[in-house]
Design a protein around this motif. Sequence first.
Motif, PDB file in Angstrom:
ATOM      1  N   GLY A  19     -13.540  13.996 -42.709  1.00 23.55           N
ATOM      2  CA  GLY A  19     -13.269  14.139 -44.138  1.00 23.55           C
ATOM      3  C   GLY A  19     -13.647  12.894 -44.908  1.00 23.55           C
ATOM      4  N   VAL A  20     -13.314  11.716 -44.336  1.00 22.40           N
ATOM      5  CA  VAL A  20     -13.694  10.449 -44.967  1.00 22.40           C
ATOM      6  C   VAL A  20     -15.220  10.347 -45.055  1.00 22.40           C
ATOM      7  CG1 VAL A  20     -13.674   7.942 -44.707  1.00 22.40           C
ATOM      8  CG2 VAL A  20     -11.594   9.266 -44.270  1.00 22.40           C
ATOM      9  N   ALA A  21     -15.904  10.765 -43.965  1.00 17.03           N
ATOM     10  CA  ALA A  21     -17.366  10.726 -43.950  1.00 17.03           C
ATOM     11  C   ALA A  21     -17.941  11.611 -45.056  1.00 17.03           C
ATOM     12  CB  ALA A  21     -17.886  11.174 -42.582  1.00 17.03           C
ATOM     13  N   GLY A  22     -17.353  12.791 -45.249  1.00 16.75           N
ATOM     14  CA  GLY A  22     -17.832  13.680 -46.305  1.00 16.75           C
ATOM     15  C   GLY A  22     -17.709  13.053 -47.672  1.00 16.75           C
ATOM     16  N   VAL A  23     -16.571  12.426 -47.958  1.00 16.72           N
ATOM     17  CA  VAL A  23     -16.355  11.792 -49.261  1.00 16.72           C
ATOM     18  C   VAL A  23     -17.324  10.623 -49.450  1.00 16.72           C
ATOM     19  CG1 VAL A  23     -14.714  10.511 -50.674  1.00 16.72           C
ATOM     20  CG2 VAL A  23     -13.958  12.531 -49.407  1.00 16.72           C
ATOM     21  N   ALA A 181     -21.040   4.381 -41.709  1.00 22.81           N
ATOM     22  CA  ALA A 181     -20.133   4.395 -42.856  1.00 22.81           C
ATOM     23  C   ALA A 181     -20.374   3.191 -43.756  1.00 22.81           C
ATOM     24  CB  ALA A 181     -18.680   4.421 -42.382  1.00 22.81           C
ATOM     25  N   GLY A 182     -20.626   2.026 -43.135  1.00 24.84           N
ATOM     26  CA  GLY A 182     -20.908   0.826 -43.919  1.00 24.84           C
ATOM     27  C   GLY A 182     -22.175   0.973 -44.742  1.00 24.84           C
ATOM     28  N   ALA A 183     -23.236   1.528 -44.116  1.00 23.40           N
ATOM     29  CA  ALA A 183     -24.499   1.712 -44.830  1.00 23.40           C
ATOM     30  C   ALA A 183     -24.329   2.683 -45.999  1.00 23.40           C
ATOM     31  CB  ALA A 183     -25.569   2.220 -43.867  1.00 23.40           C
TER      32      ALA A 183
END
Length: 525
Positions: A19-23, A181-183
Amino acid sequence: MSEPETQDARTSGRRLLGGVAGVLAALAGLGLAEGAAALLSGVTGPFLAVGNRMVDAAPGQLKDFAVEHFGTNDKPVLLGGIAAALLLITLVAGAVGVRRPRVGLGVFAVMSVVATVAMVTDRSATAGTGARLVPAVVLAVASLGGLHLMLAALRGVPAASTPGSTPAERSLDRRRFLLAAGAVTVGAVVGGALTRAYGGLAAAADRAGVRLPRPSTPAPPVPEGVEVGVKGVTPYLTSNADFYRVDTALKVPDVPLDTWTLRVHGMVDKELELTYDDLLARDLVERRITLTCVSNEVGGPYLGNATWLGVPVRELLAEAGVKDGADAVRSRSADDWTAGTPLDRLMDDQDEALVAIAMNGEPLPLKHGFPARLVTPGLYGYVSATKWLTELEVTRFSDFTAYWTNKGYDAQAPIKTSSRIDVPDSFARVKAGRVPVAGVAWSQTRGIEKVEVRIDGGPWQAARLGEADNKNTWRQWVFPWDAEPGNHRIEVRAEDGSGYTQTGARAPIAPDGSTGWHSVTVFVA
């Protein structure tokens, strides 16, 4: 903890990270796309483009509901709703994508297509299709690519001994996920920085450099006594900062002077195309005119009185030469909004309509129509007060419909005689004795001749009017009330210069403006 519970915990944790990745992927895509749009002239970013399409597609009843319940906050409410929906959709898409990546990526692909269609068809964009597609491509690549990288890391790689393992049984590649995620986060930050640096309105600098000439025909001085001297009554002249704003633009259109022209065309003998400097060089007239929005409920706030500087529309139409058979002028804004105005009202030499370039002694504020707007006395704004004006097309009502007439509003909308109580407020507590009841009344092109007040359904009693300025401006009024203890209902009505007395019959704002007597209830101690 048992093995099944451990796997459940792993699955739940990965879904949360999904979910965090989607946002994050959505933020990166939107940020970079908005940044790309900011770097390009005449391109609307995906967020506002989707919002604009929703505004255009909304039925008139929904618009009325939004204005009634949210007032001038209707645009922030809409954008906040879009943002909340986007957050929820991307959160769910990312979580589902951990186990079913094709579903998650498919949802993002559909959203990219929707945004692309919105950007390509956005009426406020002026750039060509190729330029409009640039942020659409950036959005798709950044959001889909970012989500794919993060979901791949979350799915992990199977252990050597269990090549057929499920995602929950695979080892999470934490380093790979954090790098992805950082990129993606960096992309979102870069996009936001570009939008902040280049997303300002170029027109703001142009406006700051405008030096207004003196009017050839200045407005006469404001008469002494237009103010009745009661605290809380709406000031006779409305400041630019306090002047109401009701329009369909989610973002103020950016209209630089070097690309702006006003075109007069259609059923004319000679087309005109005027620059801003051309307008400045003409004989400018100054007029005080009260504007009213059709969205104004009984007793509502959507009206204001200002001093306008501009070129009479009738002079431009006369210069172009209006052909026989024309009865309307379709005006168009820089964001492709349209209005239809009766030709005879624009040709009237008594109630002069203006192509206004200044408001209360300064160039039009950006949100009120810079570089130029229509100001037409006596008609509700949706048929008469086009902001960010770019075209005046002489035509016939039978040959076109305009933005709000497409949504069921009347094609011709004269302002109705109305009045409002400003003080005391409804449900106010006042002391017994002499209490001033005061407010404003308006009936543009006819003027206000009388205002009456009644208490608790009793006889109508005349209020004292402030001095009249002209028939196109509102008038203040005050009624000295000998208030006795108890709850009381106060009503007001006005009579205009034609002898018509404001009706008490209640009617909604659609299709041609509200009617009814404004009232307040007060408690006298």
